[in-house]
Design a protein around this motif. Structure first.
Motif, PDB file in Angstrom:
ATOM      1  N   UNK A 105       0.779  -1.376   0.190  1.00 49.61           N
ATOM      2  CA  UNK A 105      -0.062   0.039  -0.051  1.00 49.61           C
ATOM      3  C   UNK A 105       0.758   1.189  -0.051  1.00 49.61           C
ATOM      4  N   UNK A 106       1.991   1.229   0.595  1.00 52.71           N
ATOM      5  CA  UNK A 106       3.032   2.400   0.486  1.00 52.71           C
ATOM      6  C   UNK A 106       3.527   2.552  -0.826  1.00 52.71           C
ATOM      7  N   UNK A 107       4.222   1.471  -1.568  1.00 53.91           N
ATOM      8  CA  UNK A 107       4.897   1.977  -2.775  1.00 53.91           C
ATOM      9  C   UNK A 107       3.800   2.018  -3.935  1.00 53.91           C
ATOM     10  N   UNK A 108       2.469   1.463  -3.973  1.00 55.47           N
ATOM     11  CA  UNK A 108       1.644   1.510  -4.797  1.00 55.47           C
ATOM     12  C   UNK A 108       1.977   1.167  -6.194  1.00 55.47           C
ATOM     13  N   UNK A 109       3.110   0.052  -6.071  1.00 56.74           N
ATOM     14  CA  UNK A 109       3.355  -0.345  -7.289  1.00 56.74           C
ATOM     15  C   UNK A 109       2.383  -1.303  -7.674  1.00 56.74           C
ATOM     16  N   UNK A 110       2.343  -1.849  -9.271  1.00 58.80           N
ATOM     17  CA  UNK A 110       1.427  -2.736  -9.709  1.00 58.80           C
ATOM     18  C   UNK A 110       2.555  -3.571 -10.687  1.00 58.80           C
ATOM     19  N   UNK A 111       2.054  -4.875 -10.872  1.00 61.54           N
ATOM     20  CA  UNK A 111       2.685  -5.726 -11.724  1.00 61.54           C
ATOM     21  C   UNK A 111       1.807  -6.223 -12.719  1.00 61.54           C
ATOM     22  N   UNK A 112       2.269  -6.013 -13.989  1.00 61.19           N
ATOM     23  CA  UNK A 112       1.579  -6.471 -15.233  1.00 61.19           C
ATOM     24  C   UNK A 112       2.190  -7.888 -15.722  1.00 61.19           C
ATOM     25  N   UNK A 113       1.178  -9.041 -15.707  1.00 61.04           N
ATOM     26  CA  UNK A 113       1.761 -10.271 -15.845  1.00 61.04           C
ATOM     27  C   UNK A 113       1.282 -10.677 -17.128  1.00 61.04           C
TER      28      UNK A 113
END
Length: 181
Positions: A105-113
């Motif tokens: 929740x802090x870094x808000x990164x998402x990963x596209x797979x």
């Protein structure tokens, strides 16, 4: 939004722009036009899923086969996980390799797979609320996976194995080598 390539072909980390003010924060978590401009991937997401889990829950490594294969865009809403993907595309130069990253929740990164990858995660925080978009509908007959402790992949899940909480179904998944005999 910024996009960073991973060591696995066609798999990207997305970092949305965060707008902060005295009220709190705002992010645009997905924009189809921007996603295409930054990744070159034409994706039509058709299903959103969400899971809630507690510390030590390990979900994976899962994928769907054939015409029901799925690309996913995953993110953490609350909490922190180690997210792991494995390239299962036999014609890829990163076939059989895995990549892991922390999503929180802090870094808000998402990963596209992209399609053709196995995916799993382990919860590092007390609890996690995890969200993912899929570009194909779930089909029970097409589901498959790889056992989380596969010796060929040798994934470091960042927690001691005695803390893992794994479903009975995930405990009997085949090994990487069993899938590619």
């Amino acid at each position: 939004m910024t996009v960073k390539e991973t060591k696995l072909k066609d798999c990207f980390i997305l970092e949305p722009k965060v707008f902060l003010d005295k009220r709190g924060s705002f992010i645009e978590s997905y924009n189809k036009k921007v996603f295409y401009e930054l990744t070159g991937q034409k994706i039509d997401f058709v299903q959103d899923n969400e899971s809630f889990s507690k510390r030590g829950v390990l979900r994976g490594l899962h994928f769907q086969k054939g015409e029901y294969a799925q690309s996913k865009l995953v993110r953490v809403i609350t909490g922190r996980i180690l997210d792991v993907v494995v390239d299962l595309r036999e014609d890829s130069n990163s076939f059989g390799k895995h990549f892991s990253t922390e999503l929180s929740e802090e870094n808000k990164k998402q990963l596209f797979i992209p399609r053709g990858f196995a995916h799993g995660f382990i919860v590092l925080s007390n609890t996690v609320l995890f969200s993912y978009k899929c570009d194909n509908f779930y089909n029970k007959e097409s589901e498959s996976g790889i056992i989380y402790n596969d010796r060929v992949l040798n994934i470091d899940w960042k927690l001691p194995e005695n803390e893992f909480i794994v479903s009975d179904k995930d405990l009997i998944l085949p090994t990487f080598n069993d899938l590619f005999k």
